[in-house]
Design a protein around this motif. Structure first.
Motif, mmCIF file in Angstrom:
data_model
loop_
_atom_site.group_PDB
_atom_site.id
_atom_site.type_symbol
_atom_site.label_atom_id
_atom_site.label_comp_id
_atom_site.label_asym_id
_atom_site.label_seq_id
_atom_site.Cartn_x
_atom_site.Cartn_y
_atom_site.Cartn_z
ATOM 1 N N ARG A 48 -19.713 -10.659 23.911
ATOM 2 C CA ARG A 48 -20.701 -10.452 22.406
ATOM 3 C C ARG A 48 -21.959 -11.814 22.671
ATOM 4 O O ARG A 48 -22.505 -12.722 23.486
ATOM 5 N N PRO A 49 -22.898 -10.799 22.797
ATOM 6 C CA PRO A 49 -24.828 -11.181 22.792
ATOM 7 C C PRO A 49 -24.879 -12.165 22.610
ATOM 8 O O PRO A 49 -23.898 -12.558 20.516
ATOM 9 N N ILE A 50 -25.891 -13.160 22.443
ATOM 10 C CA ILE A 50 -26.407 -14.006 21.307
ATOM 11 C C ILE A 50 -27.402 -13.744 21.113
ATOM 12 O O ILE A 50 -28.083 -13.839 21.354
ATOM 13 N N ALA A 51 -27.897 -13.229 19.796
ATOM 14 C CA ALA A 51 -29.266 -13.417 19.611
ATOM 15 C C ALA A 51 -29.774 -11.969 20.310
ATOM 16 O O ALA A 51 -30.838 -12.495 21.216
ATOM 17 N N GLY A 52 -29.002 -10.954 20.469
ATOM 18 C CA GLY A 52 -29.214 -9.979 21.427
ATOM 19 C C GLY A 52 -29.738 -9.846 22.719
ATOM 20 O O GLY A 52 -29.696 -9.215 23.568
ATOM 21 N N ARG A 53 -28.667 -11.266 23.490
ATOM 22 C CA ARG A 53 -28.724 -11.397 24.748
ATOM 23 C C ARG A 53 -27.691 -11.371 24.764
ATOM 24 O O ARG A 53 -26.542 -11.939 24.641
ATOM 25 N N ARG A 54 -27.610 -10.716 26.299
ATOM 26 C CA ARG A 54 -25.741 -10.525 26.654
ATOM 27 C C ARG A 54 -25.757 -11.417 28.124
ATOM 28 O O ARG A 54 -26.937 -11.694 28.601
ATOM 29 N N LEU A 55 -24.801 -12.404 28.464
ATOM 30 C CA LEU A 55 -24.558 -12.832 30.009
ATOM 31 C C LEU A 55 -25.239 -12.170 31.048
ATOM 32 O O LEU A 55 -24.471 -11.537 31.323
ATOM 33 N N THR A 56 -26.152 -12.656 32.081
ATOM 34 C CA THR A 56 -26.921 -12.614 32.446
ATOM 35 C C THR A 56 -26.972 -13.317 33.967
ATOM 36 O O THR A 56 -26.727 -13.235 35.535
ATOM 37 N N SER A 57 -26.242 -14.729 33.633
ATOM 38 C CA SER A 57 -26.189 -15.929 34.705
ATOM 39 C C SER A 57 -25.309 -16.486 34.875
ATOM 40 O O SER A 57 -25.410 -17.052 33.154
ATOM 41 N N THR A 58 -24.861 -17.464 35.457
ATOM 42 C CA THR A 58 -23.604 -18.478 34.594
ATOM 43 C C THR A 58 -23.720 -20.255 36.043
ATOM 44 O O THR A 58 -24.415 -19.522 36.755
#
Length: 306
Positions: A48-58
């Motif tokens: 699930r994205p947050i505010a249109g952002r998808r996971l790119t780094s952790t």
């Protein structure tokens, strides 16, 4: 229009039970997560994205007091482009702490070590972070340009405040917002201590681990919002960072439900403020490679967090 820039998860874990036991998982309440979890599992869970952002780094964070585990996490980060940094472990009380840190930072994988952590929440000494040997170890951490993740329960927050007072040059981040007692629904002492900690400019705070401090089955966004309001007013969005605490978050709803909650909490924030919480603060603290597509204009339009 949705924001299509990147999302940084500033706090997650991995463990392989065939390689290294995790004794803390033996507690009955942890049975649902008593299995191996790797970074591929995180990719599958965090859809699930947050505010249109998808996971790119952790940022992957240590679980046990083990230098070999830290070496494994560094090797994982070296081979997995999703993992941008490691929060590892070293014995802060050891006279050889400097040599251990230097050894961990050596080699190609060593550059991913950006901070260390100790599970202070498991220490019975109410002054553990003020022990002379621990302070000496923390100074060695700071001298090497590393940060320190502070993992304490709410009743241990005075230790964190004293640490910030005594070592103002050491970059600190408070894990899981100091574990506010959400299930007990009494945030008075936690609020006072978090506000005191936030007066120290070297301290950041992770918006993470909150759902497992609430009622695992019945929590709602409204239960989390009082904590969010305190954190936002105390630290401001540019000193807060999103973290999932996955897979521990699976005990109380999982990655995607927490992501939906954070998006709702950010509803009144501007684009720049959302960027800070979802990527900017973590990128700066852990010195991640910046996303060249992320916004840099502080005047970007939008309502301020309130």
């Amino acid at each position: 229009m949705p924001d299509t820039h990147g999302l940084v998860d500033a706090h997650h874990h991995v463990w392989d039970l065939d390689v290294r036991p995790q004794p803390w998982l033996d507690e009955p309440a942890h049975e649902p997560i008593r299995r191996t979890f790797g970074s591929l599992d995180l990719r599958s869970a965090a859809t699930r994205p947050i505010a249109g952002r998808r996971l790119t780094s952790t940022i992957v964070v240590q679980c046990v007091a083990s230098v070999p585990e830290t070496r494994d996490l560094l090797a994982l980060a070296y081979g997995d482009p999703l993992i941008g940094a490691v929060v590892g472990w070293a014995d802060l009380t050891s006279p050889a702490i400097g040599d251990v840190l230097d050894d961990l930072r050596s080699g190609q994988a060593g550059r991913y070590l950006r901070a260390v952590r100790h599970v202070v929440q498991g220490e019975s000494d109410p002054h553990w972070l003020q022990r002379p040997d621990v302070e000496r170890g923390l100074r060695a951490v700071g001298e090497r340009g590393l940060g320190y993740d502070v993992l304490v329960r709410s009743h241990q927050l005075p230790q964190a405040v004293r640490l910030a007072e005594r070592l103002p040059e050491l970059p600190l981040v408070l894990d899981h917002a100091g574990k506010p007692p959400l299930a007990a629904q009494d945030l008075t002492d936690w609020t006072r201590l978090v506000r005191a900690l936030a007066t120290h400019p070297q301290v950041r705070c992770k918006v993470s681990g909150l759902i497992t401090e609430a009622d695992h089955e019945k929590w709602t966004v409204d239960d989390i919002r009082p904590v969010w309001d305190v954190l936002l007013s105390a630290f401001g969005p540019d000193r807060l960072m999103f973290g999932s605490d996955w897979p521990v978050a699976n005990l109380a709803g999982g990655w995607n439900r927490w992501a939906a909650t954070v998006e709702e909490l950010l509803d009144d924030c501007s684009g720049t403020e959302i960027h800070a919480v979802l990527a900017g603060t973590a990128t700066a603290f852990y010195r991640l490679a910046p996303d060249p597509t992320d916004p840099t204009d502080p005047t970007k339009e939008g309502a301020s967090c309130s």
